[in-house]
Write an enzyme that holds these catalytic residues in place. Structure first.
Site, mmCIF file in Angstrom:
data_model
loop_
_atom_site.group_PDB
_atom_site.id
_atom_site.type_symbol
_atom_site.label_atom_id
_atom_site.label_comp_id
_atom_site.label_asym_id
_atom_site.label_seq_id
_atom_site.Cartn_x
_atom_site.Cartn_y
_atom_site.Cartn_z
ATOM 1 C CB VAL A 9 -1.068 0.061 1.246
ATOM 2 C CG1 VAL A 9 -1.859 1.276 1.209
ATOM 3 C CG2 VAL A 9 -1.872 -1.340 1.140
ATOM 4 N NE ARG A 40 9.063 -4.866 8.977
ATOM 5 C CZ ARG A 40 8.826 -6.109 8.930
ATOM 6 N NH1 ARG A 40 8.780 -6.746 9.846
ATOM 7 N NH2 ARG A 40 8.308 -6.618 7.924
ATOM 8 C CE LYS A 100 -7.717 -5.683 7.403
ATOM 9 N NZ LYS A 100 -6.783 -4.995 6.685
ATOM 10 C CE LYS A 200 -11.147 -5.200 5.607
ATOM 11 N NZ LYS A 200 -11.061 -6.219 4.296
#
Length: 427
Positions: A9, A40, A100, A200
């Protein structure tokens, strides 16, 4: 702005920021400048054109910089995401997140920090990818009363069940195909066991019913026990199996039920036609009626699209010296247990083929005040099977009925129990 995470993403967020820089600046009224990207490992190969000079492994230091006023978090998981988001909010920075899991587990803390420090917390990308769903619930329907939210919110499981239905594949084979195409992770537990959809559902329920709902409040079942036989049986009856997230007010309006589980729905139902890795969600409101949201529910580019939408909103707010809507939990409705939920059930029974069997089975349903809608017998002799669909009853009564049936000497097995949702053409 700072970007935390540059994976599937995050790399797409960077790409869209570059490709749409002029349009974004025009929509906001000022340019969006990416000041740093926390990762990272610095040497890892990444998709897209990410300036190596922007990369840092010091996420805490990046969030604390004075020249950062918006933080985008796409790391995922609980920690270090929670610590970084709270640090940003406490520092007066607006936050856009796709997390989420964190919102469903500890949304109260994150929302509380945003309210206390007068900053924005936007998270459209946390549910259903590119589909604009949370903002309509939070803003467009703020003047309405939502009764129910029902839908498919996990693309991986929908792809698996769709392939099982369309090709007759087993769960294992369909999962392997989903993994080969990149729809499922190497460890698919979060998807196939329903954890992703449950998080969700908690977010959707909280927004829809103005009450605090956590992932722990959600009744969760996955799809790992669904067999090709289950799918074929549903198909023969004119049904399709989907993993559904269902958030609904009780009939008296005093509580809400939030659940994720596989269910049979009629093939004439609008959700039955949702194929591949797509998502679709119904929202049923008192004045607005039935609304349906459909589109790509996952993937780097669709999720990044939702992130950019939130970025534009919070950037505009900062320029105007305002902030968007805060968490609304005024209703404080009780989340009732699954046993109080009213639903229907499909049951397959392996039984002895002799007189009186159906009467004893029907009597067990009657003892729990569960009415049978349809019954069908398949096979004869040792292969005799009864297939029943009930009328609506509490889940506790249905569960007690199933346990009672398992104890009957005429019942040799209960190979399939599945809830049934929806009528022919309505959610």
């Amino acid at each position: 702005m700072a970007l935390l995470g540059c994976g599937v993403v995050g790399s797409q967020v960077v790409r869209l920021l570059h490709e749409q820089a002029d349009d974004l600046a025009a929509r906001i009224g000022a340019p969006l400048e990416l000041a740093g990207v926390a990762v990272r490992r610095l040497g890892r190969k990444r998709d897209g054109d990410v300036d190596p000079a922007l990369l840092t492994t010091d996420a805490e230091g990046l969030v604390a910089r004075d020249d950062i006023d918006i933080v985008v978090e796409v790391i995922g998981g609980i920690e270090p995401a929670r610590t970084l988001i709270l640090s940003a909010l406490r520092g007066g920075k607006s936050v856009v997140t796709a997390n989420k899991a964190l919102l469903a587990e500890d949304g109260a803390t994150v929302h509380g920090a945003a309210k206390l420090h007068g900053t924005d917390l936007y998270y459209e990308a946390s549910v259903a990818g590119a589909i604009p769903l949370l903002r309509p619930l939070r803003e467009s329907l703020a003047g309405d009363r939502v009764h129910r939210v029902l839908g498919i919110v996990n693309g991986t499981t929908n792809y698996i069940l769709d392939k099982m239905d369309s090709t007759g594949a087993s769960f294992v084979d369909a999962l392997e195909e989903a993994q080969a195409l990149g729809y499922a992770e190497a460890d698919p537990t979060a998807d196939v066991e329903g954890f992703d959809a449950a998080a969700k559902a908690a977010i959707l329920a909280g927004l829809a019913f103005h009450s605090r709902v956590t992932a722990a409040d959600v009744h969760r079942e996955g799809i790992t026990e669904i067999t090709a036989t289950d799918v074929a049986s549903a198909k023969a009856m004119g049904y399709v199996i989907k993993l559904l997230a269902i958030c609904a007010r009780s009939d008296d309006g005093r509580s809400v039920g939030v659940r994720v589980h596989p269910a049979m729905i009629p093939r004439g139902h609008p959700l039955a036609g949702v194929r591949e890795a797509y998502n679709a969600v119904f929202v049923e409101a008192e004045s607005g009626g039935q609304l349906m949201f459909y589109g790509k529910g996952a993937g780097g580019a669709p999720t990044a699209s939702a992130v950019l939408g939130d970025l534009v909103a919070v950037a505009r707010n900062r320029l105007a010296g305002t902030h968007g809507p805060q968490e609304s939990t005024y209703a404080d409705l009780r989340v009732h247990p699954m046993g109080e939920t009213v639903t229907r059930c499909h049951v397959s029974l392996d039984v002895d083929d002799k007189p009186g069997v159906l009467a004893r089975v029907a009597d067990m349903f009657a003892k729990q005040d569960v009415s049978i809608q349809t019954v069908r017998q398949e096979g004869r002799g040792l292969d005799a099977q009864l297939v029943l669909v009930t009328h609506r009853a509490t889940d506790a009564a249905l569960s007690a009925t199933i346990e009672g049936l398992r104890e009957l000497d005429i019942v040799r097995g209960v190979p399939s129990v599945m809830r049934v949702e929806g009528e022919d053409n309505t959610p």
